[in-house]
Design a protein around this motif. Structure first.
Motif, PDB file in Angstrom:
ATOM      1  N   ARG A   1      78.344  46.798  84.841  1.00 29.82           N
ATOM      2  CA  ARG A   1      78.416  48.215  84.435  1.00 29.82           C
ATOM      3  C   ARG A   1      79.687  48.499  83.645  1.00 29.82           C
ATOM      4  O   ARG A   1      79.688  49.295  82.727  1.00 29.82           O
ATOM      5  CB  ARG A   1      78.348  49.122  85.663  1.00 29.82           C
ATOM      6  CG  ARG A   1      77.001  49.044  86.301  1.00 29.82           C
ATOM      7  CD  ARG A   1      76.870  50.007  87.443  1.00 29.82           C
ATOM      8  NE  ARG A   1      75.939  49.441  88.401  1.00 29.82           N
ATOM      9  CZ  ARG A   1      75.781  49.872  89.633  1.00 29.82           C
ATOM     10  NH1 ARG A   1      76.517  50.874  90.066  1.00 29.82           N
ATOM     11  NH2 ARG A   1      74.910  49.310  90.438  1.00 29.82           N
ATOM     12  N   ILE A   2      80.773  47.845  84.006  1.00 26.55           N
ATOM     13  CA  ILE A   2      82.027  48.041  83.249  1.00 26.55           C
ATOM     14  C   ILE A   2      81.831  47.518  81.825  1.00 26.55           C
ATOM     15  O   ILE A   2      82.183  48.180  80.853  1.00 26.55           O
ATOM     16  CB  ILE A   2      83.203  47.282  83.917  1.00 26.55           C
ATOM     17  CG1 ILE A   2      83.392  47.728  85.374  1.00 26.55           C
ATOM     18  CG2 ILE A   2      84.493  47.447  83.104  1.00 26.55           C
ATOM     19  CD1 ILE A   2      84.073  49.045  85.568  1.00 26.55           C
ATOM     20  N   LYS A   3      81.229  46.333  81.731  1.00 22.79           N
ATOM     21  CA  LYS A   3      81.028  45.741  80.400  1.00 22.79           C
ATOM     22  C   LYS A   3      80.102  46.624  79.556  1.00 22.79           C
ATOM     23  O   LYS A   3      80.354  46.839  78.374  1.00 22.79           O
ATOM     24  CB  LYS A   3      80.451  44.335  80.539  1.00 22.79           C
ATOM     25  CG  LYS A   3      81.446  43.366  81.167  1.00 22.79           C
ATOM     26  CD  LYS A   3      80.889  41.971  81.261  1.00 22.79           C
ATOM     27  CE  LYS A   3      81.924  41.016  81.827  1.00 22.79           C
ATOM     28  NZ  LYS A   3      81.365  39.737  82.245  1.00 22.79           N
TER      29      LYS A   3
ATOM     30  N   GLU B   1      88.749  38.428  87.665  1.00 26.35           N
ATOM     31  CA  GLU B   1      88.722  37.876  86.302  1.00 26.35           C
ATOM     32  C   GLU B   1      88.525  38.967  85.255  1.00 26.35           C
ATOM     33  O   GLU B   1      89.194  38.980  84.218  1.00 26.35           O
ATOM     34  CB  GLU B   1      87.615  36.807  86.176  1.00 26.35           C
ATOM     35  CG  GLU B   1      88.048  35.498  86.814  1.00 26.35           C
ATOM     36  CD  GLU B   1      86.924  34.489  86.981  1.00 26.35           C
ATOM     37  OE1 GLU B   1      85.785  34.776  86.542  1.00 26.35           O
ATOM     38  OE2 GLU B   1      87.184  33.419  87.553  1.00 26.35           O
ATOM     39  N   LEU B   2      87.627  39.913  85.566  1.00 24.71           N
ATOM     40  CA  LEU B   2      87.424  41.012  84.613  1.00 24.71           C
ATOM     41  C   LEU B   2      88.681  41.883  84.543  1.00 24.71           C
ATOM     42  O   LEU B   2      89.085  42.319  83.460  1.00 24.71           O
ATOM     43  CB  LEU B   2      86.190  41.848  85.012  1.00 24.71           C
ATOM     44  CG  LEU B   2      85.849  43.020  84.085  1.00 24.71           C
ATOM     45  CD1 LEU B   2      85.735  42.585  82.627  1.00 24.71           C
ATOM     46  CD2 LEU B   2      84.545  43.691  84.518  1.00 24.71           C
ATOM     47  N   GLY B   3      89.328  42.107  85.698  1.00 19.73           N
ATOM     48  CA  GLY B   3      90.561  42.896  85.717  1.00 19.73           C
ATOM     49  C   GLY B   3      91.634  42.266  84.835  1.00 19.73           C
ATOM     50  O   GLY B   3      92.302  42.955  84.054  1.00 19.73           O
TER      51      GLY B   3
ATOM     52  N   PHE C   1      89.320  46.395  89.506  1.00 15.18           N
ATOM     53  CA  PHE C   1      89.339  45.996  88.091  1.00 15.18           C
ATOM     54  C   PHE C   1      90.730  46.172  87.473  1.00 15.18           C
ATOM     55  O   PHE C   1      90.902  46.009  86.269  1.00 15.18           O
ATOM     56  CB  PHE C   1      88.309  46.804  87.301  1.00 15.18           C
ATOM     57  CG  PHE C   1      86.907  46.598  87.788  1.00 15.18           C
ATOM     58  CD1 PHE C   1      86.247  45.398  87.539  1.00 15.18           C
ATOM     59  CD2 PHE C   1      86.253  47.567  88.533  1.00 15.18           C
ATOM     60  CE1 PHE C   1      84.955  45.175  88.010  1.00 15.18           C
ATOM     61  CE2 PHE C   1      84.965  47.362  89.008  1.00 15.18           C
ATOM     62  CZ  PHE C   1      84.316  46.167  88.751  1.00 15.18           C
ATOM     63  N   GLY C   2      91.689  46.566  88.292  1.00 12.45           N
ATOM     64  CA  GLY C   2      93.070  46.670  87.806  1.00 12.45           C
ATOM     65  C   GLY C   2      93.419  48.038  87.246  1.00 12.45           C
ATOM     66  O   GLY C   2      94.520  48.227  86.710  1.00 12.45           O
TER      67      GLY C   2
ATOM     68  N   LYS D   1      94.645  42.206  79.557  1.00  9.46           N
ATOM     69  CA  LYS D   1      95.000  41.591  78.260  1.00  9.46           C
ATOM     70  C   LYS D   1      94.526  42.486  77.118  1.00  9.46           C
ATOM     71  O   LYS D   1      95.241  42.692  76.141  1.00  9.46           O
ATOM     72  CB  LYS D   1      94.352  40.209  78.141  1.00  9.46           C
ATOM     73  CG  LYS D   1      95.078  39.158  78.956  1.00  9.46           C
ATOM     74  CD  LYS D   1      94.565  37.770  78.658  1.00  9.46           C
ATOM     75  CE  LYS D   1      95.148  36.788  79.658  1.00  9.46           C
ATOM     76  NZ  LYS D   1      94.152  35.915  80.268  1.00  9.46           N
ATOM     77  N   ARG D   2      93.317  43.038  77.271  1.00  8.59           N
ATOM     78  CA  ARG D   2      92.782  43.892  76.200  1.00  8.59           C
ATOM     79  C   ARG D   2      93.604  45.172  76.036  1.00  8.59           C
ATOM     80  O   ARG D   2      93.541  45.813  75.000  1.00  8.59           O
ATOM     81  CB  ARG D   2      91.326  44.287  76.492  1.00  8.59           C
ATOM     82  CG  ARG D   2      90.368  43.101  76.479  1.00  8.59           C
ATOM     83  CD  ARG D   2      88.969  43.602  76.329  1.00  8.59           C
ATOM     84  NE  ARG D   2      87.995  42.746  77.007  1.00  8.59           N
ATOM     85  CZ  ARG D   2      86.697  42.899  76.885  1.00  8.59           C
ATOM     86  NH1 ARG D   2      86.209  43.870  76.140  1.00  8.59           N
ATOM     87  NH2 ARG D   2      85.878  42.103  77.527  1.00  8.59           N
TER      88      ARG D   2
END
Ligand SMILES: C[S@@+](CC[C@H](N)C(=O)[O-])C[C@H]1O[C@@H](n2cnc3c(N)ncnc32)[C@H](O)[C@@H]1O
Length: 268
Positions: free
Chosen positions: A9-11, A90-92, A64-65, A97-98
């Motif tokens: 859902r985040i993606k 990993e997504l966090g 997710f950070g 980075k993004r």
């Protein structure tokens, strides 16, 4: 068992909102934060704990950070974001980075109750924050002991959590356990006693039940209003799953036995 399963859902939201690097962490926080009252809660942590660029903060159960990135954005402090689930971790890390925040926010995958993880985290943190995580960990004593151990003397915790105002009904106990992965919530008195036993002092138990009851009730109403958009981005199944979860949480808070609290306390 995974507590949280909505990585996709985040993606999907990133694509739907056309969010490409460098991403604004404040804009991202609309979709990556799982706690209540959004960035106001993180701002409260910065204000109360007086975080500044010299501080190193541990975020326990960082998800997710989102809160970790907002902490770093607001106060320029260094944050170690600890998350149990590898896929969420990993997504966090990727989102950090993004947002170009990887110089301030470091991600660690592990369990706060695991000794090896604690060794990897290190010691001497100025502060610990944790938003809606402790409720998933039934035994508060070992958890608070670890928090006390990794903080420096006069370090502080800022914990937002659930607690038990009055005995839960059988239905509420079942719903908390099955739908919220939450069992054995302490009462206010028990929570304070556990904090003291783990060596915390200057304990401030800030009652948030009224605000959170309003928040989860509004969240449910808005989610229903926005059904069309949500279903178009995420599909019917995701909508009905989240609708059920939001309904359960709103029902629990409106039942009057579930409480919300912000705990601020210090090590000696
Ligand atoms: C409700 S989410 C909150 C996430 C984040 N604090 C936020 O507000 O966006 C709870 C998170 O705590 C993590 N968690 C649960 N138990 C944990 C543990 N023992 N150690 C580290 N993280 C944990 C879960 O995997 C989940 O990502």
């Amino acid at each position: 068992m995974k507590l949280y399963t909505h990585i996709d859902r985040i993606k999907a939201e990133l694509i739907s909102r056309n969010m490409t690097p460098p991403i604004d962490p404040i804009a991202l926080s609309e979709i990556d934060s799982m706690h209540y009252l959004g960035n106001d809660a993180v701002q409260a942590a910065v204000d109360v704990m007086k975080f500044d660029p010299s501080c190193h903060v541990l975020d326990v159960g960082s998800g997710f950070g989102g809160p970790a990135r907002i902490l770093a954005t607001l106060s320029k402090c260094h944050v170690t974001a600890l998350e149990l689930q590898q896929d969420i971790h990993e997504l966090g890390e990727d989102l950090t980075k993004r947002c170009n925040l990887d110089d301030l926010v470091q991600h660690v995958n592990g369990d706060i109750l695991d000794n090896d993880t604690v060794e990897r985290l290190g010691y001497g943190f100025d502060g610990i924050v944790s938003f809606l995580v402790f409720l998933h960990i039934p035994s508060k004593k070992p958890l608070l002991d670890v928090c006390a151990k990794v903080l420096k003397p006069n370090g502080s915790v800022f914990i937002e959590d659930f607690y038990c105002i009055a005995p839960f009904t059988e239905l509420e106990t079942k719903s908390l356990s099955r739908d919220v992965f939450c069992s054995d919530l302490p009462s206010k008195q028990e929570y304070i006693q556990q904090l003291e036993l783990s060596g915390f002092c200057n304990i401030n138990f800030v009652e948030l039940t009224t605000e959170w009851t309003q928040y989860v009730t509004n969240r449910l109403e808005q989610f229903i209003e926005n059904k069309e958009r949500y279903t178009a981005v995420h599909g019917e199944n995701a909508y009905s799953g989240l609708l059920e979860f939001y309904t359960v949480v709103a029902t629990l808070f409106n039942g009057g036995n579930l409480g919300g609290v912000r705990i601020i306390a210090q090590t000696k």
